[in-house]
Design a protein around this motif. Structure first.
Motif, PDB file in Angstrom:
ATOM      1  N   VAL A 171      16.088 -15.585 -25.647  1.00 55.15           N
ATOM      2  CA  VAL A 171      14.793 -14.937 -25.410  1.00 55.15           C
ATOM      3  C   VAL A 171      14.034 -15.769 -24.393  1.00 55.15           C
ATOM      4  O   VAL A 171      14.117 -17.000 -24.401  1.00 55.15           O
ATOM      5  CB  VAL A 171      13.947 -14.872 -26.714  1.00 55.15           C
ATOM      6  CG1 VAL A 171      12.560 -14.323 -26.430  1.00 55.15           C
ATOM      7  CG2 VAL A 171      14.635 -14.034 -27.771  1.00 55.15           C
ATOM      8  N   MET A 172      13.312 -15.095 -23.501  1.00 51.03           N
ATOM      9  CA  MET A 172      12.453 -15.816 -22.559  1.00 51.03           C
ATOM     10  C   MET A 172      11.001 -15.404 -22.797  1.00 51.03           C
ATOM     11  O   MET A 172      10.673 -14.219 -22.887  1.00 51.03           O
ATOM     12  CB  MET A 172      12.845 -15.469 -21.111  1.00 51.03           C
ATOM     13  CG  MET A 172      14.141 -16.131 -20.656  1.00 51.03           C
ATOM     14  SD  MET A 172      13.913 -17.856 -20.141  1.00 51.03           S
ATOM     15  CE  MET A 172      13.083 -17.632 -18.575  1.00 51.03           C
ATOM     16  N   LEU A 173      10.138 -16.418 -22.867  1.00 49.88           N
ATOM     17  CA  LEU A 173       8.707 -16.192 -23.053  1.00 49.88           C
ATOM     18  C   LEU A 173       7.983 -16.588 -21.770  1.00 49.88           C
ATOM     19  O   LEU A 173       8.265 -17.651 -21.201  1.00 49.88           O
ATOM     20  CB  LEU A 173       8.181 -17.064 -24.210  1.00 49.88           C
ATOM     21  CG  LEU A 173       8.981 -17.029 -25.517  1.00 49.88           C
ATOM     22  CD1 LEU A 173       8.381 -18.016 -26.523  1.00 49.88           C
ATOM     23  CD2 LEU A 173       9.005 -15.620 -26.088  1.00 49.88           C
ATOM     24  N   PHE A 174       7.066 -15.743 -21.333  1.00 45.75           N
ATOM     25  CA  PHE A 174       6.297 -16.034 -20.116  1.00 45.75           C
ATOM     26  C   PHE A 174       4.816 -15.982 -20.462  1.00 45.75           C
ATOM     27  O   PHE A 174       4.327 -14.966 -20.944  1.00 45.75           O
ATOM     28  CB  PHE A 174       6.580 -14.989 -19.037  1.00 45.75           C
ATOM     29  CG  PHE A 174       7.987 -15.002 -18.507  1.00 45.75           C
ATOM     30  CD1 PHE A 174       8.308 -15.700 -17.348  1.00 45.75           C
ATOM     31  CD2 PHE A 174       8.988 -14.319 -19.164  1.00 45.75           C
ATOM     32  CE1 PHE A 174       9.607 -15.709 -16.857  1.00 45.75           C
ATOM     33  CE2 PHE A 174      10.294 -14.324 -18.680  1.00 45.75           C
ATOM     34  CZ  PHE A 174      10.597 -15.028 -17.520  1.00 45.75           C
ATOM     35  N   ASP A 175       4.100 -17.074 -20.225  1.00 45.87           N
ATOM     36  CA  ASP A 175       2.660 -17.078 -20.498  1.00 45.87           C
ATOM     37  C   ASP A 175       1.879 -17.121 -19.190  1.00 45.87           C
ATOM     38  O   ASP A 175       1.678 -18.182 -18.617  1.00 45.87           O
ATOM     39  CB  ASP A 175       2.269 -18.261 -21.394  1.00 45.87           C
ATOM     40  CG  ASP A 175       0.860 -18.096 -21.961  1.00 45.87           C
ATOM     41  OD1 ASP A 175       0.194 -17.079 -21.643  1.00 45.87           O
ATOM     42  OD2 ASP A 175       0.423 -18.978 -22.724  1.00 45.87           O
TER      43      ASP A 175
END
Ligand code: ADP
Ligand code: MG
Length: 254
Positions: A171-175
């Motif tokens: 999973v990739m999280l982008f903030d």
């Protein structure tokens, strides 16, 4: 030196599913998340939108335990991530921040090699191979020996994405990955994120880029005051908002 193109095909994507169940978070007496439920199927991109202070970053940070949830559960491919060890979590959940968070005194290549050595326990040679392959995909192989400060913000963010991808995350999280960039650099980073989404990565993207959310998201989640107020397809959220709070938010940002 001009930029090399971003590769339309990204290799070694090993996406998983993600589920948040009843996540709450309090800082002292301040409760900022009031029970967040979120399901992201394998290969889906979910965009989280909402006003500043609504808890978007905190929700994202609870997924990889940069913040410990006060209560609730996080499942990655059905496994309870609040029981996983931190290294495993870091390897399986990649995160990209507003301010890149690259090591300033290391080269671009070393920035990617280091976590591969430390977290994924690769040999130097293997880590360099993986790092170069990922840099090639994001069009920056020719910057491998540069220091971050000698790259544009957009290039630095692409290095940060390559570094996260090199770990083989599910999973990739982008903030707010493009919020710190000059306007002309935003497109390249959003382009890479779209490519990643198209190549089947599972992604949770906190963003103010409504155009990106409309085009790349399978589902858009609107958060306000620590709650998911509305969730649906981009068409439903942007063209047919149900709640007054979402209508008001959209009238301010669109
Ligand atoms: P968003 O990303 O939507 O702007 P945040 O998740 O950053 O919102 O913040 C939600 C609320 O939690 C805000 O009121 C913020 O001040 C508070 N908050 C975030 N991090 C902390 C912290 N480490 N300590 C205390 N309060 C925090
Ligand atoms: Mg935030």
């Amino acid at each position: 030196m001009t930029d090399v193109e971003i590769s339309p095909t990204l290799t070694n994507i090993q996406a998983g599913s993600l589920e948040l169940v009843g996540i709450t978070k309090s800082f002292g007496s301040l409760q900022v998340l009031h029970g967040i439920d979120l399901t992201v199927e394998r290969g889906e991109t979910v965009c989280i939108i909402g006003p500043s202070g609504s808890g978007k970053s905190t929700a994202l940070r609870c997924i990889n335990r940069l913040e410990e949830p006060t209560s609730g559960q996080v499942f990655l491919d059905g496994e309870d991530m609040l029981k996983a060890n931190p290294d495993e979590l870091r390897r399986r959940v990649g995160m990209v921040f507003q301010h890149f968070n690259l090591f300033p005194h290391k080269t671009v290549l070393e920035n990617i090699v280091l976590p591969l050595r430390q977290v994924n326990k690769m040999s130097q040679a293997e880590a360099e191979d993986v790092a170069l392959a990922r840099l090639t995909e994001v069009g920056l192989a020719n910057r491998a020996s540069y220091r971050p400060a000698n790259l544009s913000g957009g290039q630095q963010q692409r290095v940060a994405i390559a570094r996260a991808l090199a770990m083989g995350p599910e999973v990739m999280l982008f903030d707010e990955a493009t919020s710190a960039l000059d306007p002309e650099l935003v497109k390249g980073v959003l382009g890479l994120m779209s490519t990643l989404a198209r190549n089947g990565m599972t992604m949770v993207v906190v963003t103010h880029e409504m155009g990106f959310a409309r085009q790349a998201a399978d589902k858009v989640v609107f958060m306000d005051r620590g709650r998911v107020v509305e969730a649906g397809t981009p068409d439903a959220i942007f063209d047919d908002p149900k709640s007054e709070r979402l209508r008001e938010f959209l009238s301010q940002v669109l």
